[in-house]
Design an enzyme around this catalytic site. Structure first.
Site, short mmCIF file in Angstrom:
data_model
loop_
_atom_site.label_atom_id
_atom_site.label_comp_id
_atom_site.label_asym_id
_atom_site.label_seq_id
_atom_site.Cartn_x
_atom_site.Cartn_y
_atom_site.Cartn_z
N ALA A 14 -6.28 10.83 4.50
CA ALA A 14 -4.90 10.27 4.31
C ALA A 14 -4.14 11.17 5.23
O ALA A 14 -3.12 10.52 5.56
CB ALA A 14 -4.71 10.15 2.77
N GLU B 197 -3.89 13.10 7.60
CA GLU B 197 -3.91 13.24 9.26
C GLU B 197 -3.15 12.20 9.69
O GLU B 197 -3.71 11.55 10.68
CB GLU B 197 -5.67 13.21 9.44
CG GLU B 197 -6.29 14.44 8.63
CD GLU B 197 -7.59 14.50 8.70
OE1 GLU B 197 -8.16 13.53 9.25
OE2 GLU B 197 -8.37 15.18 8.08
N ARG C 88 -5.64 14.17 0.82
CA ARG C 88 -6.71 13.85 1.61
C ARG C 88 -7.67 12.63 1.34
O ARG C 88 -8.18 12.11 2.28
CB ARG C 88 -7.73 15.15 1.99
CG ARG C 88 -8.88 15.00 2.46
CD ARG C 88 -9.56 16.34 2.42
NE ARG C 88 -10.81 16.39 2.88
CZ ARG C 88 -11.58 16.79 4.04
NH1 ARG C 88 -10.74 17.01 5.10
NH2 ARG C 88 -12.88 16.77 4.33
N ARG D 122 -17.30 12.24 2.93
CA ARG D 122 -18.44 12.79 2.49
C ARG D 122 -19.36 11.60 1.62
O ARG D 122 -20.15 11.95 1.06
CB ARG D 122 -18.46 13.73 1.53
CG ARG D 122 -17.38 14.89 1.90
CD ARG D 122 -18.35 15.72 3.02
NE ARG D 122 -17.38 16.89 3.60
CZ ARG D 122 -16.72 16.94 4.77
NH1 ARG D 122 -16.69 15.75 5.48
NH2 ARG D 122 -16.18 18.04 5.12
N HIS E 115 -9.52 11.84 13.49
CA HIS E 115 -9.18 12.79 12.29
C HIS E 115 -8.20 13.99 13.20
O HIS E 115 -7.88 13.80 14.14
CB HIS E 115 -10.33 13.81 12.05
CG HIS E 115 -11.19 12.66 11.05
ND1 HIS E 115 -11.53 13.05 9.70
CD2 HIS E 115 -12.28 11.83 11.38
CE1 HIS E 115 -12.21 12.36 9.17
NE2 HIS E 115 -12.78 11.57 10.14
N SER E 116 -7.56 14.72 12.18
CA SER E 116 -7.07 15.73 12.63
C SER E 116 -7.00 17.16 11.87
O SER E 116 -7.19 16.88 10.67
CB SER E 116 -5.25 15.66 12.97
OG SER E 116 -4.73 15.81 11.75
N TYR E 117 -7.07 18.16 12.33
CA TYR E 117 -6.79 18.61 13.67
C TYR E 117 -7.51 19.79 14.14
O TYR E 117 -8.42 20.25 13.43
CB TYR E 117 -5.23 19.25 13.54
CG TYR E 117 -5.03 20.37 12.59
CD1 TYR E 117 -4.80 20.07 11.30
CD2 TYR E 117 -5.14 21.69 13.01
CE1 TYR E 117 -4.57 21.24 10.45
CE2 TYR E 117 -4.93 22.72 12.31
CZ TYR E 117 -4.56 22.54 10.95
OH TYR E 117 -4.48 23.41 10.15
N TYR F 93 -19.02 23.09 10.78
CA TYR F 93 -19.57 23.34 9.74
C TYR F 93 -20.27 22.21 9.34
O TYR F 93 -20.34 21.21 9.71
CB TYR F 93 -18.61 23.86 8.56
CG TYR F 93 -17.51 22.94 8.54
CD1 TYR F 93 -17.74 21.57 7.89
CD2 TYR F 93 -16.23 23.04 9.01
CE1 TYR F 93 -16.51 20.68 7.75
CE2 TYR F 93 -15.08 22.14 8.88
CZ TYR F 93 -15.35 20.82 8.10
OH TYR F 93 -14.46 20.08 7.98
N GLU G 13 -11.27 15.31 16.49
CA GLU G 13 -10.28 16.04 15.59
C GLU G 13 -8.87 16.22 16.88
O GLU G 13 -9.18 17.08 17.79
CB GLU G 13 -10.56 17.51 15.45
CG GLU G 13 -11.61 17.30 14.37
CD GLU G 13 -11.59 17.14 13.07
OE1 GLU G 13 -10.00 16.99 12.51
OE2 GLU G 13 -12.14 17.03 12.13
N1 ARG Z 1 -13.00 17.52 9.77
C1 ARG Z 1 -14.15 16.55 9.62
C2 ARG Z 1 -14.62 16.60 8.06
O1 ARG Z 1 -14.61 17.65 7.37
C3 ARG Z 1 -15.20 16.75 10.32
C4 ARG Z 1 -16.31 15.84 10.33
C5 ARG Z 1 -17.55 16.05 11.36
N2 ARG Z 1 -18.51 15.05 10.92
C6 ARG Z 1 -19.40 15.57 9.84
N3 ARG Z 1 -20.16 14.44 9.79
N4 ARG Z 1 -19.37 16.36 9.23
O2 ARG Z 1 -14.47 15.41 7.33
ZN ZN Z 2 -10.64 14.67 8.59
#
Ligand code: ARG
Ligand code: ZN
Length: 421
Positions: A185, A187, A239, A257, A309-311, A361, A384
């Site tokens: 949200a 970003e 978020r 997620r 997305h950002s950033y 990550y 990003e």
């Molecule tokens: N900043 C993003 C997040 O945390 C990166 C996502 C990258 N893609 C992924 N499948 N992890 O959601």
């Molecule tokens: Zn994001």
């Protein structure tokens, strides 16, 4: 900014119990110096800590940004000192910055007269969800033969999610690109970039004929409308979604997620109060499940998926759930490099290109992984966008350059898609 409050619609309905507006008074934002492997690992341990919000996740050789509530700051600074991590204060009082943006937005609202679709997206301020909906309606009205709009379902709070489809020939079944933004949200630059691209492709057709020729475009400019609206009215740094969770006083799951590809296996939380809460189950969030339905239906023609997305200036490709590269990593990389080159030529700071896990990550349940892994769409990227020195709260004066540079990236992406298929 007090004057702005009522006018901006910040006052909730009578009887509402939540604070009218979340205040970030005396919250500070610190930016660390580039971290060593050990420092990053040690700081990562503080991830779920009350009162801390890691805007960027600690990572070796990178600096990390963290917002701290006043009560959490002493402990954080003590920890940083203990680890020998140098840092600077980027916002002494985060609320000042939030208020400054409100004022900027408010001024913009008074100044910009939104009359018709071709002058609606002026990149002068961030639109709220109602305005995005109005723009989409105008677009359809003004370009009935080239624009279709699909209702892909309701959000938790009952807003309608709409995908805009641009095509030169609807029955031709051309290869297609799907672009979304605003899964997270706060970003805000992401929906702005998607809307700029949409408006360019829909309303500046001659200049962008090559991108339109033989290729269909799908846009979902705000993928988390409830959260997005909440950041406009109540908490600028929200978020997640806004769904209620049984047996928890915390609201919302992280839609990125919540997709069903190795869901909740890594880099996600089972704690509903966490910013990376994976949800009660895969696709528990209506916003993610609405996307699933639509993307599934169009899976055979989708060649490219982009989620803004950002950033941090990253072009990320799968996987987020594991460190191994996809088989076609060479293609994923070379296409990303073309897009980066185009953005740099347009004046952008270079993007770091790499797999989500290796570059940022490990985090499972992202839309990018699901689109590639489950739907088999060959090219799938999380972009990003830049945060400059501001993070999520990019001043409105920077919207235009980010939007234009990103659009040149999209042009390069489109060219690559066509040369591959
Ligand atoms: N900043 C993003 C997040 O945390 C990166 C996502 C990258 N893609 C992924 N499948 N992890 O959601
Ligand atoms: Zn994001």
């Amino acid at each position: 900014a007090c004057v702005g409050l009522a006018t901006l619609g910040f006052v909730q309905e009578a009887g509402a119990q939540e604070p009218v507006v979340k205040s970030y008074s005396n919250y500070t934002v610190l930016r660390t110096a580039p971290l060593t492997q050990q420092q990053a690992a040690a700081l990562l341990d503080m991830e779920g800590r009350q009162g801390l919000d890691w805007w960027t996740v600690p990572k070796a050789d990178k600096s990390a940004d963290v917002a701290a509530a006043p009560e959490a700051r002493p402990q954080l600074e003590q920890r940083l000192r203990g680890l020998g991590v140098a840092h600077e204060v980027i916002f002494q009082n985060l609320q000042d910055h939030v208020s400054a943006i409100d004022t900027e937005q408010y001024r913009g609202k008074l100044l910009s007269a939104r009359r018709d679709s071709d002058n609606y997206i002026d990149n002068k301020r961030y639109l709220d969800y109602g305005e995005v909906e109005d723009y989409i309606s105008l677009l359809k009205k003004n370009h009935p033969n080239r624009v279709r709009v699909y209702d892909i379902g309701q959000t938790f709070e009952g807003r309608t999610m709409r995908v805009v489809h641009l095509s030169n020939c609807f029955y031709c079944n051309y290869s297609a690109v799907f672009v979304d933004a605003g899964i997270h949200a706060r970003e805000w630059i992401a929906p702005a970039v998607a809307l700029h691209a949409l408006s360019q492709l829909a309303e500046n057709e001659t200049a962008n004929a090559e991108m339109r020729e033989g290729l269909d475009w799908f846009f979902l400019p705000v993928a988390n409308p409830d959260g997005y609206e909440y950041t406009h009215t109540t908490d600028r740094l929200w978020r997640k979604t806004r769904s209620t969770i049984q047996n928890s006083r915390c609201l919302g799951a992280d839609p990125n997620r919540n997709f069903d590809y190795y869901w909740n296996s890594v880099g996600a939380s089972k704690n509903p109060c966490s910013e990376t809460f994976a949800g009660r189950s895969a696709f528990s969030e209506k916003e993610a499940s609405n996307m699933r339905g639509f993307l599934w239906e169009h899976r055979f023609r989708l060649k490219l998926y982009i989620t803004y997305h950002s950033y941090g200036n990253y072009i990320l490709y799968p996987w987020g759930y594991k460190a191994d590269d996809p088989e076609d990593v060479d293609t994923l990389r070379s296409v990303a490099m073309k897009a980066n080159q185009a953005m740099v030529e347009a004046g952008s700071k270079p993007y770091t290109i790499g797999s989500s896990t290796q570059t940022l990550y490990a985090a499972a349940g992202g839309s990018d992984d699901w689109v590639k892994g489950f739907l088999n769409v060959p090219l799938s990227y999380t972009i990003e966008l830049p945060g400059y020195k501001y993070g999520f709260q990019l001043p409105t004066s920077l919207i235009d350059e980010v939007a234009r540079q990103s659009f040149e990236g999209l042009r390069a992406f489109a060219r690559e898609v066509k040369s591959l298929s």
